[in-house]
Write an enzyme that holds these catalytic residues in place. Sequence first.
Site, PDB file in Angstrom:
ATOM      1  N   SER A  69      22.609 125.889  30.592  1.00  0.00           N
ATOM      2  CA  SER A  69      22.003 125.526  31.936  1.00  0.00           C
ATOM      3  C   SER A  69      20.366 125.597  31.712  1.00  0.00           C
ATOM      4  O   SER A  69      19.822 124.612  30.838  1.00  0.00           O
ATOM      5  CB  SER A  69      22.377 126.447  32.932  1.00  0.00           C
ATOM      6  OG  SER A  69      22.069 126.007  34.184  1.00  0.00           O
ATOM      7  N   HIS A  92      30.473 123.916  36.066  1.00  0.00           N
ATOM      8  CA  HIS A  92      29.186 124.491  35.460  1.00  0.00           C
ATOM      9  C   HIS A  92      29.145 125.668  35.151  1.00  0.00           C
ATOM     10  O   HIS A  92      29.841 126.651  35.797  1.00  0.00           O
ATOM     11  CB  HIS A  92      27.814 124.247  36.644  1.00  0.00           C
ATOM     12  CG  HIS A  92      26.597 124.493  36.098  1.00  0.00           C
ATOM     13  ND1 HIS A  92      25.781 123.907  35.242  1.00  0.00           N
ATOM     14  CD2 HIS A  92      25.656 125.838  36.253  1.00  0.00           C
ATOM     15  CE1 HIS A  92      24.659 124.348  34.856  1.00  0.00           C
ATOM     16  NE2 HIS A  92      24.535 125.540  35.582  1.00  0.00           N
ATOM     17  N   ASP A 118      30.827 119.433  36.412  1.00  0.00           N
ATOM     18  CA  ASP A 118      29.477 119.785  36.670  1.00  0.00           C
ATOM     19  C   ASP A 118      28.656 118.776  37.043  1.00  0.00           C
ATOM     20  O   ASP A 118      28.596 117.857  36.468  1.00  0.00           O
ATOM     21  CB  ASP A 118      29.205 120.349  35.200  1.00  0.00           C
ATOM     22  CG  ASP A 118      27.749 121.077  35.019  1.00  0.00           C
ATOM     23  OD1 ASP A 118      27.075 120.981  36.218  1.00  0.00           O
ATOM     24  OD2 ASP A 118      27.145 121.720  34.261  1.00  0.00           O
TER      25      ASP A 118
END
Length: 333
Positions: free
Chosen positions: A174, A295, A265
């Site tokens: 991320s 995600h 995601d």
Amino acid sequence: MEREMAPVDRRVRMWAWLVRQQGSVGTKTEAEVIAMQSRHTSANGVTNRIFGTVVPGTGVANRAITGPAGDIPVRIYRPARAGSGTWPLVLNFHGGGFVFGDLRLADWMCSSVAVTVGAVVVSADYRLAPRHRFPAAVDDCYAALVWAAENATGLGAGSPGQAAPPPIGVMGESAGGNLAAVMCLLARDRGGPKISHQALLYPPTDMTRMPRKAEKALIIPEPDMLAYRRLYLGDADPADPRVSPLLAADHTGLPPALIQVGEHDPLLEDGARYAAALRSAGVPVRFTEYVGMPHGYLNFPGICRGAPQAMAEICREQAAALTEPAARVTGAG
């Protein structure tokens, strides 16, 4: 016409519901966000089951290094077994939207790499927004990269008696994937350290636009994504390549990459676009989309069934790039 996506596992849906009960970061004041940052994830049977923990056979050490604005905490993972040959060095940068996250949540990933690849892994706990906005995180991560490269032998990486630096990889999930990509750009443009591989796990790569599927995202929906960007950037230009590596003028000469994304995601699009940009610049890329995954799937190995397979792929690609000189990252999609 878009293809039909695989259903999301029931356990993942329940986890997403529990996360939403904590409230959106988009509704929090900066003071409330800063207060939330002090609440670190405890280590107990339940949290270890959800987030994973240090895998057996790993030696772990904590220390602080000198950064551009004070000490930077780092956690160092080494295989407990005796080394033979050269241990590569891997720098990890945790996720959390540049606002949350800590060293604890990277224990499972970093220790898995240390033991499976046979590597020394240094995980950096960079400064967080909004108290420390861009480019604080970038500056801390680059300082950690330089420090680790300069102290590789003392950390146990490389081969005893050899002056040549060990192969270096970077990885992050991320926000950490964004920072890992940025480190590759900075290392190229600043003349080092030489990075041999980058593992970018569902990275945001273009903060000038909102992904098309963000509005209905299971995890990090559009209001949260907008809040993270606002908290991190303040008045900074989102088109700065240190914010949006996709927008760098030149991607040639960057290290081979593994880019992983989840099917559900909203950042899938950012990962796919970055993979295309690297390939257009002649950079070898392996791009993998994990079916049914949201995600953050690597952060929740006890909930997301695809996490162990994704972790195995990361280790396999790092081993090929960092410990097997004759191997090359494939261009498979």
